[in-house]
Every structure is written in structure tokens, then in C-alpha cells.
Motif scaffolding. Structure first.
Motif, PDB file in Angstrom:
ATOM      1  N   ASN A  66       0.828  -1.210   0.000  1.00  0.00           N
ATOM      2  CA  ASN A  66       0.000   0.000   0.000  1.00  0.00           C
ATOM      3  C   ASN A  66       0.862   1.260   0.000  1.00  0.00           C
ATOM      4  O   ASN A  66       0.528   2.260  -0.663  1.00  0.00           O
ATOM      5  N   GLN A  70       0.823   4.197  -2.872  1.00  0.00           N
ATOM      6  CA  GLN A  70       0.730   5.640  -2.619  1.00  0.00           C
ATOM      7  C   GLN A  70       1.873   6.383  -3.308  1.00  0.00           C
ATOM      8  O   GLN A  70       1.676   7.429  -3.931  1.00  0.00           O
ATOM      9  N   SER A 205       4.145   3.535   7.674  1.00  0.00           N
ATOM     10  CA  SER A 205       2.984   4.228   8.238  1.00  0.00           C
ATOM     11  C   SER A 205       3.092   5.738   8.073  1.00  0.00           C
ATOM     12  O   SER A 205       2.081   6.430   7.947  1.00  0.00           O
ATOM     13  N   SER A 208       1.521   7.704   4.977  1.00  0.00           N
ATOM     14  CA  SER A 208       0.098   8.061   4.875  1.00  0.00           C
ATOM     15  C   SER A 208      -0.097   9.562   5.066  1.00  0.00           C
ATOM     16  O   SER A 208      -1.147  10.109   4.731  1.00  0.00           O
TER      17      SER A 208
END
Length: 357
Positions: A66, A70, A205, A208
């Protein structure tokens, strides 16, 4: 009979960047330039990547993929070559080709997240396999490695990456996106990124956060420079018994960030200026560099002189006798515009060529 000549000042303004500023005017635009010629996304698919990432319930492999999705969404198309590989079983999910968002997205979606339970994790061996493809690549390369940093077989990954760093020098940048949740894994991922001269470590993380994601993409893939198209119309040169000279318009005079070298885009205007100066062989050429008031005064003084010397050197190499040229750096001491405004500071970053008898 002595002919009296009236020679007015000719000023050619070359708008230049200072070290802590940017090149701009009302016509400025942001230009993205690639930092690398090629990049590889490299994903760890070993058994530990099936574990939950930071107790979120999301498998590390999913969190890592993910993060890459991104990143892929904001990588600009600047003509890179790109590829997507996985380890420990070295597999190609997107072969090396001109970067295409859709091709990379398809490859990322094709990586299985159903990982085997019984398999060793030789991260070092994975980089050895990766080297077989990198060795055929040209130019500067970036590798973006996604892993939890846990390795339990083969040579230590730091040893292998150190060897690659020695082999490729500043051609190779290894960046790590960490999905580690142990001190050991985090330490390994930080260590790997530190082994190449331009490596960057980031937590998956953290990506994001749009600001973090944008900064990581820029640090890895491209630089931003402001460029402009300017029109500078100098004061015409007048000579007794001759009509007023035609106005000369100089365009595309651009310096890159903290640069003072003459660019290809500037040369047509400089050729035009040199041709005009050749028409008046008795004139002296006074080249003066300037900056705005941002940054240390000492640095601005040196930067302004380097810019003036670049223009003077170009003139000397292109038909204007060096005996006619004097280069001087004025730093921030001779502003023509208000340094308290952004636009004024931009316009004060300049090089002027003054022509006198």
C-alpha cells in the motif's frame, strides 16, 4: 577631426538564483528534473511479512505494498526506467522499461499476499540476486526496498549492500520503507539506507501523511527548479551620425538553484549580446553580479562574483577580448528592487553587463 561619441549605458540583465532563493518572475514556472535514470521497487515477501504491522491487523506485506501504491501515485513521469521485483525468491513483476504508472500499479496488485509459513529469509541473498539486473543498468539508480528487516539466512544484508555501495559508488541510492516492528528489524532497515551516500529511511505508516509522502518522493526521484522566460530590453546604444540602434530583446536566461554556470538556454541571448559588442570593439565590458539580501552577506558576495565570472568567461571564449572585460561581484549591496517583497528579491538576483567607452 575628432568625432565626439555619445554612448549610453547598455544593461543586459541575467536573472540568477541565489543559494537560498529561487529563480522566478511573473513568467516563472516550476520545472521537475529527474535525480535518477532508473529505479527498482524491491519487496520482501518472506514469511515474517505475513505478520501484523504494528498490531494494526494489517499484514506487513499489505502495508508495504500500500505504501508503494501511494508512492507510485505521485511519481512524476520524467523518463525514468523502472522495474518491480520481489525476494527471497527473486521474481519480476514489472520488467525494466520506461516508467509507466499503470504497469507498476498492475505489478504491485499482482504480488501475492498469501505468503508461505516455512521459508528462510536471506535478505543478503536477495540483494545479490538484484545485483544481477542492476549490473546491466546505466546511469544513476535508486532501489526502494520494502521489508521488516528480519533476516535469518545467508550473509548479512549489510555486508552485501556495502559491497554494492563500493561497486556502484554514488550511482546507487538505496532507500528503505520499513514495516519493521522490532528494534532489530528497524535497526537493519536504517543501517541499509545509511550504506549508500543518498539513502533514505522512512516508516511505511509515515507515508500516509501527504507531506511526508511528497517529501520522500522528491528526495528520491526529482528536484524542483523555477525557470522563467524574461524579456530584457537594454537602453539603446547611440552613436553620432548613426541612427538609434534597434532594440534587442534577450529571452530564456536561466540559472539553476545555487548555480552559476552558463546553460544552453542562455547561449542564444549571449551570442546576440556578443555580436553586438563586436560591433563596438573600443567599448569596455563591465560584468557585475548581484544577489538579494537573503542569506549570509559573505556567501552572497562570493556567489555574485561567480556568476559575473561565468558570464565574463563565456564572453572571452566567444570573441570578446578578455582585456575588454572586468567582472565584479556586488553581492546584496546594490539592490534595484525592494528586498522586503518576494518579487523584489527575485528581480535583485541578477547579472548586469554594462558597456562603456
Amino acid at each position: 577631426m575628432k568625432t565626439k561619441k555619445l554612448i549610453s549605458l547598455l544593461t543586459l540583465t541575467l536573472i540568477a538564483l541565489m543559494a537560498m532563493g529561487s529563480l522566478a518572475s511573473a513568467e516563472s514556472k516550476i520545472v521537475l528534473k529527474p535525480k535518477v535514470d532508473a529505479f527498482a521497487l524491491f519487496v520482501d515477501t518472506s514469511p515474517s511479512m505475513a505478520e501484523s504491522y504494528k498490531a494494526t491487523g494489517t499484514p506487513k506485506i499489505v502495508a508495504g505494498i500500500n505504501a508503494l501504491k501511494q508512492l507510485n501515485g505521485i511519481i512524476p513521469n520524467l523518463g525514468y526506467q523502472s522495474a518491480l521485483y520481489t525476494m527471497p525468491e527473486f521474481t519480476t513483476y514489472s520488467p525494466k522499461a520506461t516508467y509507466n504508472k499503470s504497469a507498476i500499479a498492475k505489478g504491485l496488485s499482482s504480488i501475492s499476499t498469501d505468503l508461505p509459513f516455512f521459508q528462510s529469509t536471506p535478505i543478503g541473498g536477495g540483494f545479490t540476486d538484484l545485483d544481477t539486473v542492476l549490473s546491466t543498468w546505466k546511469g544513476k539508480m535508486a532501489v526502494i526496498f520494502v521489508s521488516d528487516g528480519l533476516s535469518n539466512a545467508g550473509r548479512k544484508p549489510a555486508t552485501i549492500v556495502s559491497d554494492l555501495a563500493k561497486k556502484y559508488g554514488d550511482r546507487l541510492c538505496l532507500h528503505t520503507i520499513s514495516v519493521a516492528d522490532t528494534p532489530e528489524g528497524i535497526a537493519v532497515m536504517k543501517k541499509l539506507a545509511s550504506l549508500t551516500p543518498c539513502g533514505i529511511f522512512v516508516e511505511a505508516s509515515a507515508l500516509s501523511n501527504k507531506a511526508v509522502l511528497d517529501k520522500f518522493a522528491q528526495d528520491v526521484f526529482y528536484t524542483q527548479e523555477e525557470e522563467l522566460t524574461v524579456e530584457i530590453i537594454p537602453v539603446p546604444v547611440a552613436v553620432v551620425d548613426e541612427s538609434m540602434q534597434e532594440k534587442i530583446v534577450f529571452r530564456n536566461l536561466n540559472f539553476g538553484f545555487d548555480k552559476y554556470q552558463i546553460t544552453d538556454e542562455m547561449e542564444p541571448s549571449l551570442v546576440e549580446a556578443a555580436a553586438m559588442l563586436e560591433s563596438y570593439p573600443n567599448l569596455k565590458v563591465m560584468v557585475g553580479g548581484h544577489t538579494d539580501s537573503t542569506g549570509p552577506e559573505k556567501y552572497n558576495q562570493a556567489l555574485s562574483l561567480r556568476r559575473a565570472q561565468s558570464v565574463a568567461t563565456w564572453m572571452a571564449k566567444n570573441g570578446i577580448s578578455k582585456d575588454r572585460i572586468v567582472a565584479t561581484g556586488y553581492g546584496e549591496m546594490s539592490p534595484k528592487y525592494d528586498n522586503n517583497t518576494k518579487e523584489g528579491r527575485k528581480l535583485n538576483r541578477r547579472v548586469e553587463i554594462d558597456v562603456k567607452e
